[in-house]
Design a protein around this motif. Structure first.
Motif, PDB file in Angstrom:
ATOM      1  N   GLY A 222      29.684   5.618  42.233  1.00  0.00           N
ATOM      2  CA  GLY A 222      30.635   5.630  40.763  1.00  0.00           C
ATOM      3  C   GLY A 222      30.794   7.172  40.564  1.00  0.00           C
ATOM      4  O   GLY A 222      30.764   8.159  41.581  1.00  0.00           O
ATOM      5  N   ALA A 223      30.878   7.630  39.064  1.00  0.00           N
ATOM      6  CA  ALA A 223      30.822   9.213  38.771  1.00  0.00           C
ATOM      7  C   ALA A 223      29.740   9.884  39.484  1.00  0.00           C
ATOM      8  O   ALA A 223      28.760   9.571  39.186  1.00  0.00           O
ATOM      9  CB  ALA A 223      30.961   9.066  37.289  1.00  0.00           C
ATOM     10  N   GLY A 224      29.889  11.066  39.975  1.00  0.00           N
ATOM     11  CA  GLY A 224      28.893  11.946  40.411  1.00  0.00           C
ATOM     12  C   GLY A 224      29.371  12.538  41.693  1.00  0.00           C
ATOM     13  O   GLY A 224      28.578  13.573  42.157  1.00  0.00           O
ATOM     14  N   GLY A 225      30.385  12.221  42.215  1.00  0.00           N
ATOM     15  CA  GLY A 225      30.663  12.815  43.864  1.00  0.00           C
ATOM     16  C   GLY A 225      29.633  12.666  44.918  1.00  0.00           C
ATOM     17  O   GLY A 225      29.382  11.494  44.981  1.00  0.00           O
ATOM     18  N   THR A 226      29.425  13.725  45.289  1.00  0.00           N
ATOM     19  CA  THR A 226      28.169  13.811  46.436  1.00  0.00           C
ATOM     20  C   THR A 226      26.867  13.204  45.907  1.00  0.00           C
ATOM     21  O   THR A 226      26.273  12.407  46.639  1.00  0.00           O
ATOM     22  CB  THR A 226      28.060  14.922  47.134  1.00  0.00           C
ATOM     23  OG1 THR A 226      29.264  15.574  47.644  1.00  0.00           O
ATOM     24  CG2 THR A 226      27.088  15.244  48.297  1.00  0.00           C
ATOM     25  N   GLU A 227      26.680  13.570  44.686  1.00  0.00           N
ATOM     26  CA  GLU A 227      25.379  12.974  44.153  1.00  0.00           C
ATOM     27  C   GLU A 227      25.597  11.522  44.136  1.00  0.00           C
ATOM     28  O   GLU A 227      24.301  10.675  44.201  1.00  0.00           O
ATOM     29  CB  GLU A 227      25.059  13.312  42.879  1.00  0.00           C
ATOM     30  CG  GLU A 227      23.900  13.181  42.165  1.00  0.00           C
ATOM     31  CD  GLU A 227      22.829  13.719  42.562  1.00  0.00           C
ATOM     32  OE1 GLU A 227      21.546  13.559  41.918  1.00  0.00           O
ATOM     33  OE2 GLU A 227      22.691  14.716  43.417  1.00  0.00           O
ATOM     34  N   ALA A 228      26.485  10.756  43.846  1.00  0.00           N
ATOM     35  CA  ALA A 228      26.816   9.444  43.804  1.00  0.00           C
ATOM     36  C   ALA A 228      26.457   8.824  45.009  1.00  0.00           C
ATOM     37  O   ALA A 228      25.904   7.638  45.186  1.00  0.00           O
ATOM     38  CB  ALA A 228      28.166   8.945  43.217  1.00  0.00           C
ATOM     39  N   ASN A 229      27.290   9.611  46.112  1.00  0.00           N
ATOM     40  CA  ASN A 229      26.942   8.765  47.242  1.00  0.00           C
ATOM     41  C   ASN A 229      25.587   8.648  47.636  1.00  0.00           C
ATOM     42  O   ASN A 229      25.211   7.955  48.501  1.00  0.00           O
ATOM     43  CB  ASN A 229      27.544   9.994  48.298  1.00  0.00           C
ATOM     44  CG  ASN A 229      29.202   9.594  48.369  1.00  0.00           C
ATOM     45  OD1 ASN A 229      29.736   8.658  47.560  1.00  0.00           O
ATOM     46  ND2 ASN A 229      29.936  10.682  48.673  1.00  0.00           N
TER      47      ASN A 229
END
Length: 469
Positions: A222-229
């Motif tokens: 979801g929201a968070g970019g690389t951190e979300a992945n």
């Protein structure tokens, strides 16, 4: 020299017959002091605690925490056994008698031995029989284990109680090693009996029409970019380790890797007893707060991942026959699967995506090399998901189903995972929480959280039924 003086001091100060046994050898004094004597710290410092002598290191060390006494451990074990036996009696009374279960198993085994049982036209009935046979066999094994654990615990407790005080009818009393061994056996049997009966109570709550189905768990960044992945990768690991602990089988059928690390999406199939019933409460947004390893300034960052759970199969013949989706409500598209598999998956449109237009739900399948097979699997998954949602929303017509796609963003989270500035995992629905966040992410404490949700859900259903809904 100092070690010999310490042993003599321990022996002469505490042995009740020290005055008459002062000529005993230092070696014998060492044995008695090592096994039986705790030197009070008041001998040296006048404060609480104790010193204990270790023959292996010939040194004295101080301990600020008093070790639990044997009698206290025995008392705690008795309380645990009483609770386990009471729960065992309750669960046994509400369960089909074991002799009836064995008769049912024999009848099912006889049906399985018939030549026509495995023919293709009987595949649906064969699936039901095999499922019932496995469930009844597991229950009989469980009941046998309960009897064994109760017998082992009571036998160990009887030996401890009857022989703990010394010689009984000329039979020597228990040694220290024997007492400790029996105590450990008593505690272990009581713990197994209690924990498995508590788990059985939760299994009784999993009685829905789809709870026995395999579960399809889809993780989406979801929201968070690389951190979300990366957060999706952590959730995938958590569920895989939890499945290992609980005896489920978890297979990753499809995934899309992230641009830098982790995954953009993961599609997992979880099989085992009551798999969908156990994991259905995980559906929703999961929020993570931590110091991001992908932030150059090491700032705290909040990220989200969506978890969608649906039954993977429909075991009920009546539901399969009565459930039809008009072709006009479906939007079917094909695409190339890509990835490993040679020219077939890279040049042929073998992957299939089916969208249910009224609800907005869509299912993609690319696990097979054939487009017709992928289409059949995708349709099966879509039906299972629509039926499960229809049951949740209590609607009679499929066209009335609302698309309840998981929104992995602010305000929609069902659980918070906070790793900074403090550590806590809290379920927003039940209020269950723990400060041992790492153990939870390792899949060790998820069982307690899921159990709390199942009890919470059962209570809500009971209240709704009482109010006439």
């Amino acid at each position: 020299s100092f070690g010999r003086q310490a042993v003599t001091l321990a022996f002469n100060s505490f042995h009740p017959r020290a005055a008459r046994l002062s000529t005993i050898s230092t070696k014998r004094q060492l044995s008695i002091a090592t096994n039986c004597i705790l030197l009070p710290r008041t001998l040296r410092h006048g404060n609480t605690g104790y010193y204990s002598f270790h023959a292996s290191s010939s040194s004295l060390f101080a301990s600020d925490t008093k070790a639990p006494t044997y009698n206290q451990e025995l008392l705690d074990g008795k309380r645990q056994l009483e609770e386990a036996v009471a729960l065992f009696a309750k669960n046994t009374a509400s369960t089909t008698p074991i002799h009836q279960l064995k008769e049912a198993i024999a009848d099912l085994a006889k049906e399985q031995s018939e030549p026509s049982f495995w023919e293709e036209e009987n595949s649906s009935r064969a699936s039901q029989v095999n499922t019932q046979f496995s469930a009844f066999t597991r229950l009989v094994t469980r009941l046998d284990n309960w009897e064994k654990w109760q017998g082992d615990a009571q036998a160990a407790l009887e030996m401890i109680t009857s022989m703990n005080g010394g010689d009984v009818d000329g039979v020597p009393g228990l040694s220290t090693e024997e007492r400790e061994m029996l105590l450990e056996e008593f505690k272990e049997s009581s713990r197994l009996l209690l924990e498995d009966n508590q788990r059985y109570e939760l299994d009784l709550l999993l009685s829905g029409p789809f709870d026995q189905s395999p579960a399809r768990v889809v993780l989406t960044a979801g929201a968070g970019g690389t951190e979300a992945n990366d957060w999706v990768s952590d959730l995938k690991r958590m569920y895989e380790r939890h499945c290992e602990t609980m005896g489920f089988t978890c297979v990753t059928e499809d995934f899309q890797v992230g641009d830098t690390v982790g995954y953009k999406s993961v599609d997992m199939l979880i099989t085992g007893p009551n798999a969908y019933g156990w994991f259905q409460g995980e559906k929703g947004a999961h929020r993570l707060v931590r110091l991001s390893p992908f932030n150059a300034n090491n700032k705290r960052q909040t990220t989200f991942a969506g978890v969608d759970v649906a039954p993977a199969e429909i075991f009920h013949d009546s539901l399969q026959k009565d459930f039809e989706i008009p072709d006009g409500e479906l939007e079917i598209t094909t695409m190339r699967a890509g990835g490993k598999g040679g020219q077939n998956v890279n040049k042929v449109n073998s992957a299939v995506r089916i969208k249910h237009i009224p609800s907005g739900l869509q299912v993609k399948c690319s696990q097979e090399r054939s487009q017709p097979l992928n289409k059949a699997i995708a349709m099966k998954r879509l039906k299972a998901q629509l039926l499960a949602i229809a049951q949740e929303q209590r609607v009679k017509e499929i066209k009335e189903i609302r698309g309840d796609m998981v929104e992995a963003s602010w305000g929609a989270q069902i659980r918070n995972y906070v790793l900074h500035p403090y550590k806590m995992v809290k379920d927003q629905r039940t209020g269950w929480e723990t400060s041992n966040a790492q153990a939870f992410l390792d899949g060790e404490l998820l069982e307690d959280c899921v159990g709390a949700y199942l009890r919470y859900k059962a209570q809500l259903e009971k209240e709704a039924e009482a109010e006439g809904y």
